[in-house]
Design an enzyme around this catalytic site. Structure first.
Site, mmCIF file in Angstrom:
data_model
loop_
_atom_site.group_PDB
_atom_site.id
_atom_site.type_symbol
_atom_site.label_atom_id
_atom_site.label_comp_id
_atom_site.label_asym_id
_atom_site.label_seq_id
_atom_site.Cartn_x
_atom_site.Cartn_y
_atom_site.Cartn_z
ATOM 1 N N LYS A 30 0.884 -1.121 -0.101
ATOM 2 C CA LYS A 30 0.200 0.148 0.075
ATOM 3 C C LYS A 30 0.974 1.362 -0.162
ATOM 4 O O LYS A 30 0.580 1.947 -0.966
ATOM 5 C CB LYS A 30 -1.033 -0.058 1.284
ATOM 6 C CG LYS A 30 -1.954 -1.108 1.284
ATOM 7 C CD LYS A 30 -2.653 -1.255 2.615
ATOM 8 C CE LYS A 30 -2.190 -0.987 3.800
ATOM 9 N NZ LYS A 30 -1.313 -2.310 4.320
ATOM 10 N N ARG A 105 -9.822 1.251 8.225
ATOM 11 C CA ARG A 105 -9.305 -0.147 8.481
ATOM 12 C C ARG A 105 -10.397 -0.679 9.288
ATOM 13 O O ARG A 105 -10.130 -2.092 9.551
ATOM 14 C CB ARG A 105 -8.072 0.175 9.720
ATOM 15 C CG ARG A 105 -6.960 -0.389 8.864
ATOM 16 C CD ARG A 105 -5.954 -0.261 9.957
ATOM 17 N NE ARG A 105 -4.713 -1.182 9.862
ATOM 18 C CZ ARG A 105 -3.556 -0.710 9.117
ATOM 19 N NH1 ARG A 105 -3.568 0.461 8.700
ATOM 20 N NH2 ARG A 105 -2.758 -1.363 9.225
ATOM 21 N N ARG A 144 11.346 -5.725 5.074
ATOM 22 C CA ARG A 144 11.411 -4.192 4.723
ATOM 23 C C ARG A 144 12.276 -3.454 5.574
ATOM 24 O O ARG A 144 12.700 -3.643 6.915
ATOM 25 C CB ARG A 144 9.923 -3.670 5.033
ATOM 26 C CG ARG A 144 9.889 -2.455 5.157
ATOM 27 C CD ARG A 144 8.188 -1.622 5.304
ATOM 28 N NE ARG A 144 7.649 -2.449 6.223
ATOM 29 C CZ ARG A 144 6.325 -2.433 6.082
ATOM 30 N NH1 ARG A 144 5.666 -1.644 5.109
ATOM 31 N NH2 ARG A 144 5.660 -2.850 7.412
ATOM 32 N N ARG A 177 10.944 -1.295 11.219
ATOM 33 C CA ARG A 177 9.703 -0.931 12.011
ATOM 34 C C ARG A 177 9.800 -2.031 13.151
ATOM 35 O O ARG A 177 9.775 -2.994 13.143
ATOM 36 C CB ARG A 177 8.618 -1.020 11.460
ATOM 37 C CG ARG A 177 8.330 0.593 10.599
ATOM 38 C CD ARG A 177 7.167 0.446 9.703
ATOM 39 N NE ARG A 177 6.148 -0.146 10.169
ATOM 40 C CZ ARG A 177 4.832 -0.373 9.260
ATOM 41 N NH1 ARG A 177 4.861 0.263 8.293
ATOM 42 N NH2 ARG A 177 3.868 -0.909 9.703
ATOM 43 N N ARG A 188 -0.729 -8.815 13.686
ATOM 44 C CA ARG A 188 -1.193 -7.900 12.708
ATOM 45 C C ARG A 188 -2.298 -8.401 11.629
ATOM 46 O O ARG A 188 -3.102 -7.972 11.475
ATOM 47 C CB ARG A 188 0.147 -7.142 11.739
ATOM 48 C CG ARG A 188 0.762 -6.285 12.910
ATOM 49 C CD ARG A 188 2.310 -5.745 12.082
ATOM 50 N NE ARG A 188 2.038 -4.921 10.999
ATOM 51 C CZ ARG A 188 3.042 -4.807 10.248
ATOM 52 N NH1 ARG A 188 4.198 -5.043 10.583
ATOM 53 N NH2 ARG A 188 2.866 -4.047 9.170
HETATM 54 P P1 AP5 Z 1 4.812 -1.569 1.720
HETATM 55 O O1 AP5 Z 1 4.466 -0.648 0.495
HETATM 56 O O2 AP5 Z 1 5.642 -0.844 2.842
HETATM 57 O O3 AP5 Z 1 3.462 -2.562 2.344
HETATM 58 P P2 AP5 Z 1 2.173 -1.704 3.348
HETATM 59 O O4 AP5 Z 1 1.197 -2.337 2.549
HETATM 60 O O5 AP5 Z 1 2.278 -0.428 3.127
HETATM 61 O O6 AP5 Z 1 2.569 -2.399 4.452
HETATM 62 P P3 AP5 Z 1 2.575 -1.850 6.035
HETATM 63 O O7 AP5 Z 1 3.253 -2.925 6.912
HETATM 64 O O8 AP5 Z 1 3.086 -0.471 6.248
HETATM 65 O O9 AP5 Z 1 1.024 -1.864 6.187
HETATM 66 P P4 AP5 Z 1 0.274 -1.831 7.561
HETATM 67 O O10 AP5 Z 1 -1.015 -1.702 7.056
HETATM 68 O O11 AP5 Z 1 0.256 -3.259 8.528
HETATM 69 O O12 AP5 Z 1 0.918 -0.722 8.467
HETATM 70 P P5 AP5 Z 1 0.825 0.710 8.869
HETATM 71 O O13 AP5 Z 1 1.767 1.588 8.722
HETATM 72 O O14 AP5 Z 1 -0.781 1.098 8.102
HETATM 73 O O15 AP5 Z 1 5.793 -2.791 1.290
HETATM 74 C C1 AP5 Z 1 6.012 -3.778 2.276
HETATM 75 C C2 AP5 Z 1 7.567 -4.234 1.857
HETATM 76 O O16 AP5 Z 1 7.224 -5.212 0.672
HETATM 77 C C3 AP5 Z 1 8.578 -3.272 1.438
HETATM 78 O O17 AP5 Z 1 9.933 -3.933 2.068
HETATM 79 C C4 AP5 Z 1 8.514 -3.226 -0.058
HETATM 80 O O18 AP5 Z 1 9.650 -2.634 -0.585
HETATM 81 C C5 AP5 Z 1 8.015 -4.559 -0.475
HETATM 82 N N1 AP5 Z 1 7.185 -4.549 -1.783
HETATM 83 C C6 AP5 Z 1 5.906 -3.747 -1.794
HETATM 84 N N2 AP5 Z 1 5.410 -3.926 -2.934
HETATM 85 C C7 AP5 Z 1 6.329 -5.077 -3.584
HETATM 86 C C8 AP5 Z 1 6.120 -5.741 -4.604
HETATM 87 N N3 AP5 Z 1 5.227 -5.667 -5.718
HETATM 88 N N4 AP5 Z 1 7.144 -6.670 -5.080
HETATM 89 C C9 AP5 Z 1 8.143 -6.857 -4.152
HETATM 90 N N5 AP5 Z 1 8.365 -6.341 -3.009
HETATM 91 C C10 AP5 Z 1 7.449 -5.229 -2.800
HETATM 92 O O19 AP5 Z 1 0.092 0.448 10.403
HETATM 93 C C11 AP5 Z 1 0.813 0.172 11.231
HETATM 94 C C12 AP5 Z 1 0.199 0.108 12.611
HETATM 95 O O20 AP5 Z 1 -0.607 1.627 13.026
HETATM 96 C C13 AP5 Z 1 -1.082 -0.511 12.534
HETATM 97 O O21 AP5 Z 1 -0.701 -1.994 13.205
HETATM 98 C C14 AP5 Z 1 -2.127 0.004 13.685
HETATM 99 O O22 AP5 Z 1 -1.471 -0.250 15.036
HETATM 100 C C15 AP5 Z 1 -1.789 1.436 13.276
HETATM 101 N N6 AP5 Z 1 -2.779 1.948 12.475
HETATM 102 C C16 AP5 Z 1 -2.421 2.618 11.021
HETATM 103 N N7 AP5 Z 1 -3.545 2.841 10.863
HETATM 104 C C17 AP5 Z 1 -4.710 2.796 11.591
HETATM 105 C C18 AP5 Z 1 -6.127 2.807 11.253
HETATM 106 N N8 AP5 Z 1 -6.638 3.292 10.248
HETATM 107 N N9 AP5 Z 1 -6.725 2.423 12.359
HETATM 108 C C19 AP5 Z 1 -6.293 1.948 13.522
HETATM 109 N N10 AP5 Z 1 -4.966 1.553 13.640
HETATM 110 C C20 AP5 Z 1 -4.296 1.959 12.560
#
Ligand code: AP5
Length: 236
Positions: A30, A105, A144, A177, A188
């Site tokens: 994402k 979410r 990552r 992270r 998660r």
């Molecule tokens: P990346 O693009 O970073 O993936 P992502 O989907 O953004 O993954 P996240 O782990 O950031 O998502 P998340 O939803 O768990 O975390 P968030 O920060 O929102 O890619 C991942 C890896 O894969 C990278 O190394 C990249 O290079 C690689 N990659 C990507 N695409 C690729 C491809 N096509 N091919 C090969 N490699 C690839 O949330 C963190 C925490 O915050 C949550 O657990 C929660 O506690 C809190 N939080 C955030 N938002 C909310 C909300 N709305 N409500 C409640 N709690 C929330």
């Protein structure tokens, strides 16, 4: 056959005028795709994960509450997240649309967002569901690494930096992270399946959901996302 006219370099960016929601499990890509879309349309990339991490880093009251929850891999309560999203989209840079990464979410967040978009005069959002299987998720998350200064995202398995531990762009230090440790991935994913996956059915019922196979390379997924969005924009 006549050559197609060159695209002028100073051509203004295509206007989005919508909210785009990138939906998908942790590690689906994402953040990676949101950055690209936001740059393409010159709109802000709104990552609630990044906003919450910023609060944690600054030690704000919200950050203090969110920190232990995020470290356990659970979702931060809706009431806290909605406050920061509502404040963020008030800012003038959101006037022509934005790309959400990690929001909404929960169904409650999605319902709130629907109202918020109406209040700000936006039409219904485009929702892109990045579909990827669990084995790949684990590899992407544990591999990552993120640049401390510019936020560039790397992956030790798929896209390693040229110099170990350093960003190719600015030489910044790369870090993992805390919630990317293997033992936090299961909670998660559990939170995703229980609280976020119902949004797939929710947005499908509203006729707003578009699916993209996110197991392909970054470039292939990007192409597919752009194609899907282009098609959706021409229909609505
Ligand atoms: P990346 O693009 O970073 O993936 P992502 O989907 O953004 O993954 P996240 O782990 O950031 O998502 P998340 O939803 O768990 O975390 P968030 O920060 O929102 O890619 C991942 C890896 O894969 C990278 O190394 C990249 O290079 C690689 N990659 C990507 N695409 C690729 C491809 N096509 N091919 C090969 N490699 C690839 O949330 C963190 C925490 O915050 C949550 O657990 C929660 O506690 C809190 N939080 C955030 N938002 C909310 C909300 N709305 N409500 C409640 N709690 C929330």
């Amino acid at each position: 056959m006549a050559a197609s006219p060159a695209v002028p370099e100073n051509r203004p960016p295509e206007e989005l005028n919508r909210a785009v929601i990138l939906l998908g499990p942790p590690g689906a890509g994402k953040g990676t795709q949101a950055k690209k879309l936001a740059a393409k349309y010159s709109v802000p990339h709104l990552s609630t994960g990044d906003m919450l991490r910023e609060h944690v880093a600054q030690g704000t009251p919200l950050g203090v509450k969110a920190k232990p929850i995020m470290e356990r891999g659970e979702l931060v309560p809706d009431s806290l997240v909605l406050k920061i999203v509502a404040a963020r989209i008030e800012r003038p840079d959101c006037a022509h649309g934005f790309v959400f990464d990690g929001f909404p979410r929960t169904v409650a967040q999605a319902q709130y967002l629907g109202e918020l978009l109406k209040q700000h005069g936006f039409r219904r959002p485009f929702v892109i569901h990045l579909v990827v299987d669990t084995a790949l998720i684990l590899r992407r998350i544990t591999g990552r690494r993120t640049c401390k200064t510019g936020g560039e995202i790397y992956n030790l398995f798929e896209r390693p930096p040229k110099v170990e531990g350093r960003c190719d762009n600015d030489g910044g230090e790369l870090f993992q992270r805390p919630d990317d440790r293997e033992e936090i991935v299961a909670p998660r994913l559990h939170a995703y399946h229980k609280q976020t996956e119902p949004l797939v059915a929710y947005y499908r019922r509203l006729g707003l959901l578009h699916e993209v196979d996110a197991s392909k390379s970054v470039e292939e997924v990007e192409q597919q996302v752009c194609k899907t969005l282009h098609h959706a924009r021409s229909k609505h």
